[in-house]
Scaffold this motif. Sequence first.
Motif, short mmCIF file in Angstrom:
data_model
loop_
_atom_site.label_atom_id
_atom_site.label_comp_id
_atom_site.label_asym_id
_atom_site.label_seq_id
_atom_site.Cartn_x
_atom_site.Cartn_y
_atom_site.Cartn_z
N GLU A 94 0.83 -1.21 0.00
CA GLU A 94 0.00 0.00 0.00
C GLU A 94 0.87 1.26 0.00
O GLU A 94 0.53 2.24 -0.66
CB GLU A 94 -0.97 -0.03 1.17
N ARG A 95 1.99 1.24 0.72
CA ARG A 95 2.90 2.40 0.68
C ARG A 95 3.48 2.58 -0.72
O ARG A 95 3.60 3.71 -1.21
CB ARG A 95 4.02 2.24 1.71
N ARG A 96 3.83 1.49 -1.37
CA ARG A 96 4.36 1.59 -2.73
C ARG A 96 3.31 2.12 -3.70
O ARG A 96 3.60 2.95 -4.56
CB ARG A 96 4.84 0.23 -3.21
N ILE A 97 2.09 1.63 -3.57
CA ILE A 97 1.01 2.10 -4.43
C ILE A 97 0.77 3.59 -4.20
O ILE A 97 0.61 4.36 -5.16
CB ILE A 97 -0.28 1.29 -4.18
N GLU A 98 0.77 4.01 -2.95
CA GLU A 98 0.57 5.42 -2.63
C GLU A 98 1.67 6.29 -3.25
O GLU A 98 1.40 7.34 -3.84
CB GLU A 98 0.57 5.59 -1.11
N ALA A 99 2.92 5.84 -3.14
CA ALA A 99 4.04 6.58 -3.72
C ALA A 99 3.93 6.64 -5.24
O ALA A 99 4.16 7.69 -5.85
CB ALA A 99 5.36 5.97 -3.28
N GLN A 100 3.59 5.51 -5.86
CA GLN A 100 3.46 5.48 -7.32
C GLN A 100 2.29 6.34 -7.79
O GLN A 100 2.37 6.99 -8.83
CB GLN A 100 3.30 4.04 -7.80
N THR A 101 1.20 6.34 -7.03
CA THR A 101 0.05 7.18 -7.37
C THR A 101 0.43 8.65 -7.31
O THR A 101 0.05 9.44 -8.19
CB THR A 101 -1.13 6.87 -6.43
N ALA A 102 1.19 9.04 -6.29
CA ALA A 102 1.64 10.43 -6.18
C ALA A 102 2.53 10.80 -7.37
O ALA A 102 2.40 11.90 -7.92
CB ALA A 102 2.37 10.65 -4.85
#
Length: 138
Positions: A94-102
Amino acid sequence: MRIGELAAATGATTRALRHYEQAGLIGSAREANGYRVYGDGAAVRVRNIRALLAAGLTLDDVQVFLPCLDGDVTSGPPSGRALAVARERLAVLERRIEAQTALRDRLAATLARHTDTAQCAHGPHHLGGSGSAGPEVG
């Protein structure tokens, strides 16, 4: 069964099987000619490893499931440690997805500001602005 037969029975590559063996997740004996030979339960174990990997766990995460790999790993109740590992892996994803989304959102916003520009006179370094690729996620 030999490594090629185990690969065919499980859909794993022989390289993956060697990797699982190196990680201590499966074992084999050696024939006189040096060929790896796997026991009858190896196919079940490999299918369980592949199911856990497909669910998003890593080989290190799968170590926690070693006591369960010879049965139906998806039907039995997981241990507290297994649940903790799975929850931590989910948090990492979820942290990776959040960073990639940003990152995606910043790139989309930058492109939206430059849609009328047919050519970039000064090269691609003017597109992003900050020169940073964004936060590093581990």
